[in-house]
Scaffold this motif. Structure first.
Motif, short mmCIF file in Angstrom:
data_model
loop_
_atom_site.label_atom_id
_atom_site.label_comp_id
_atom_site.label_asym_id
_atom_site.label_seq_id
_atom_site.Cartn_x
_atom_site.Cartn_y
_atom_site.Cartn_z
N SER A 239 0.85 -1.20 0.00
CA SER A 239 0.00 0.00 0.00
C SER A 239 0.88 1.25 0.00
O SER A 239 2.06 1.21 0.36
CB SER A 239 -0.91 0.00 1.23
OG SER A 239 -0.14 0.31 2.38
N LEU A 240 0.30 2.37 -0.40
CA LEU A 240 1.08 3.61 -0.46
C LEU A 240 1.55 4.03 0.93
O LEU A 240 2.70 4.39 1.13
CB LEU A 240 0.25 4.72 -1.11
CG LEU A 240 -0.12 4.45 -2.58
CD1 LEU A 240 -1.04 5.54 -3.11
CD2 LEU A 240 1.11 4.31 -3.44
N ASP A 241 0.64 3.97 1.90
CA ASP A 241 1.05 4.29 3.27
C ASP A 241 2.10 3.31 3.77
O ASP A 241 3.03 3.68 4.48
CB ASP A 241 -0.16 4.26 4.22
CG ASP A 241 -1.02 5.51 4.07
OD1 ASP A 241 -0.51 6.50 3.51
OD2 ASP A 241 -2.18 5.48 4.50
N GLY A 242 1.94 2.05 3.37
CA GLY A 242 2.88 1.02 3.78
C GLY A 242 4.29 1.31 3.28
O GLY A 242 5.27 1.01 3.95
N ARG A 243 4.37 1.93 2.11
CA ARG A 243 5.69 2.28 1.56
C ARG A 243 6.37 3.34 2.40
O ARG A 243 7.56 3.26 2.69
CB ARG A 243 5.52 2.76 0.10
CG ARG A 243 5.05 1.65 -0.83
CD ARG A 243 4.57 2.16 -2.18
NE ARG A 243 3.85 1.10 -2.90
CZ ARG A 243 4.39 0.35 -3.86
NH1 ARG A 243 5.62 0.55 -4.23
NH2 ARG A 243 3.68 -0.61 -4.43
N VAL A 244 5.58 4.36 2.80
CA VAL A 244 6.15 5.42 3.64
C VAL A 244 6.52 4.86 5.01
O VAL A 244 7.57 5.17 5.57
CB VAL A 244 5.16 6.60 3.78
CG1 VAL A 244 5.76 7.69 4.65
CG2 VAL A 244 4.79 7.16 2.41
N ARG A 245 5.65 3.99 5.53
CA ARG A 245 5.95 3.38 6.83
C ARG A 245 7.22 2.55 6.78
O ARG A 245 8.02 2.56 7.72
CB ARG A 245 4.77 2.50 7.28
CG ARG A 245 3.74 3.23 8.12
CD ARG A 245 2.91 2.27 8.95
NE ARG A 245 2.24 1.27 8.12
CZ ARG A 245 1.06 1.50 7.51
NH1 ARG A 245 0.46 2.65 7.64
NH2 ARG A 245 0.50 0.56 6.77
N ALA A 246 7.41 1.85 5.66
CA ALA A 246 8.63 1.03 5.52
C ALA A 246 9.87 1.91 5.54
O ALA A 246 10.88 1.55 6.14
CB ALA A 246 8.56 0.23 4.22
N ALA A 247 9.77 3.07 4.90
CA ALA A 247 10.90 4.00 4.88
C ALA A 247 11.20 4.47 6.29
O ALA A 247 12.35 4.58 6.71
CB ALA A 247 10.60 5.19 3.97
N ARG A 248 10.14 4.76 7.02
CA ARG A 248 10.29 5.22 8.41
C ARG A 248 10.93 4.11 9.25
O ARG A 248 11.85 4.36 10.02
CB ARG A 248 8.91 5.56 8.94
CG ARG A 248 8.87 5.97 10.36
CD ARG A 248 9.20 7.43 10.56
NE ARG A 248 8.30 8.32 9.86
CZ ARG A 248 8.72 9.28 9.04
NH1 ARG A 248 10.00 9.45 8.80
NH2 ARG A 248 7.86 10.07 8.45
N ALA A 249 10.46 2.89 9.05
CA ALA A 249 10.98 1.77 9.85
C ALA A 249 12.46 1.55 9.56
O ALA A 249 13.21 1.13 10.44
CB ALA A 249 10.17 0.51 9.54
N ALA A 250 12.88 1.84 8.33
CA ALA A 250 14.28 1.66 7.96
C ALA A 250 15.12 2.89 8.33
O ALA A 250 16.29 2.95 8.00
CB ALA A 250 14.40 1.38 6.46
N SER A 251 14.51 3.87 8.98
CA SER A 251 15.17 5.15 9.29
C SER A 251 15.80 5.74 8.04
O SER A 251 16.95 6.18 8.06
CB SER A 251 16.25 4.98 10.36
OG SER A 251 15.70 4.44 11.51
N ALA A 252 15.06 5.70 6.96
CA ALA A 252 15.59 6.19 5.68
C ALA A 252 15.84 7.69 5.74
O ALA A 252 15.15 8.43 6.43
CB ALA A 252 14.62 5.86 4.55
#
Ligand SMILES: [Zn+2]
Length: 414
Positions: A239-252
């Motif tokens: 999901s689109l939100d899931g993509r942003v969340r993944a970036a956050r989780a990776a401390s991108a």
């Protein structure tokens, strides 16, 4: 219309981690300037007002033996020392000191000539100008009342910190990476799974952008400047939100969404870099602020315990910092593609309201590598050799941008 926001000291305590955590990692930092400071004393009442260029998290403590008032702000440039010293004109204030703590917080200490008790404290924000004002209302008190207050106030602050990330708490500081780390690039191959994206001649955009993202990851890792994470590394739906969340989780530190869409024939060809538009960013901030799961929208900040308005203001403040960084990133990407002699769209930087660009504290760009609707672009997109050239061009651009960003960051902190 000017709208003033009001927040009491407890609400503010929930925001203490806004910039400390991120700036320790070289990320965004909200740095306000002290534009004025004024104290007034009448009978038993003392008021102190700090005018700031933008709102900041702050915390206030009253300490006994000797009586002191300690105000910490994250983060404020003090500027003219004489301005701060003016507080010494207050009969209740014996001496004033100010400085910057090792963790970046700015501290103001007032040694009190007579015990003062805090009655109210609030930060108001002018949402039009972005300026903020912190107002403290104090009154003189007897020493035993003061001692009692100092104790209760301290325990109150300690209690309210539970569950928040506080840069001054030893556990949280330990959790911060000590060694300088490589910046993390989050690559986001668009579409996937039940969403194939554009399709032409039996080729799916989802496959093209995944293959390209893997090429780019390989180039970046080989160069050793960045760490790389991907929102998907298979043909799966995210999901689109899931993509942003993944970036956050990776401390991108930077987010690149990779696409190769199709537009009606002949309308578009060459690479385009999309930024989140300012209007879209305002709308996004409002949208995010109203969302239940906004906790992960700003790193290090627990927005869940704050009102939508305060969450929105804090996100706007972060966006002020991020928007120019994203713009510099897009310009570097254009330069990189141009220097490699690859095709650019005639308007290579555009803006739009893309959900995946909505992280307010992480420079994000959506890249159209080319358009599958253009036969020439499609031939390029299918060509692994072209993909390699494009990956090298984008890697050059990321390196150039990162160097520029570090430089700009150092200037901002001065
Ligand atoms: Zn797409």
């Amino acid at each position: 219309m000017i709208r003033w926001l009001r927040q009491g000291v407890l609400a503010v305590l929930g925001l203490v981690a806004l910039s400390g955590m991120a700036s320790a990692q070289g990320g965004f930092g909200v740095q306000a300037r002290l534009t004025d400071i004024a104290g007034q004393s009448r009978d038993a009442r003392v008021s102190i007002e700090l005018s700031l260029s933008q709102p900041v998290p702050y915390r206030l403590r009253v300490l006994s033996s000797p009586p002191r008032l300690v105000l910490d702000l994250n983060t404020v440039v003090w500027g003219d020392a004489g301005r701060v010293a003016r507080l010494q004109d207050l009969p209740a204030v014996k001496a004033v000191r100010h400085g910057i703590l090792p963790d970046g917080w700015a501290r103001l200490v007032m040694d009190l000539a007579q015990p003062l008790i805090l009655e109210t404290s609030e930060q108001t924000v002018d949402t039009e100008r972005g300026a903020a004002r912190i107002s403290l209302a104090l009154r003189t008190a007897k020493l035993d009342e003061f001692e009692q207050f100092a104790q209760s106030e301290n325990s109150l602050i300690a209690r309210s910190s539970a569950g928040f990330l506080r840069p001054d708490s030893p556990t949280e500081r330990r959790a911060l990476p000590l060694a300088p780390r490589r910046p993390v690039v989050m690559l986001d191959p668009g579409h996937g799974g039940r969403d194939p994206g554009a399709e032409r001649d039996g080729v799916r955009e989802a496959d093209i952008v995944l293959r390209f993202s893997r090429q780019l990851r390989e180039v970046l890792l080989r160069r050793g400047t960045f760490d790389v994470a991907m929102t998907r590394d298979a043909d799966v739906f995210v999901s689109l939100d899931g993509r942003v969340r993944a970036a956050r989780a990776a401390s991108a530190d930077v987010f690149l969404s990779i696409h190769a869409d199709a537009l009606p024939e002949g309308l578009a060809s060459g690479a385009v870099f999309y930024l989140l538009g300012d209007e879209a960013s305002d709308a996004s901030a409002a949208y995010l602020a109203e969302r239940h799961d906004r906790a992960d929208m700003l790193s290090g900040v627990d927005l869940t315990r704050n009102t939508d308005e305060i969450a929105r203001v804090l996100m706007s403040v972060a966006w002020q910092d991020t928007a120019p960084r994203a713009r510099v990133l897009a310009e570097a990407l254009v330069d990189g593609v141009q220097a490699s002699g690859l095709r650019l769209h005639r308007r290579p930087i555009q803006s739009g309201a893309f959900t995946v660009l909505r992280a307010v504290d992480m420079p994000s760009v959506l890249i159209e590598l080319g358009f599958m609707s253009s036969p020439r672009d499609l031939a390029n997109l299918r060509d692994p050799e072209w993909g390699k050239r494009m990956a090298e061009a984008l890697a050059d651009a990321l390196e150039a941008w990162h160097a520029q960003d570090m430089h700009d960051n150092a200037l901002r902190r001065r």
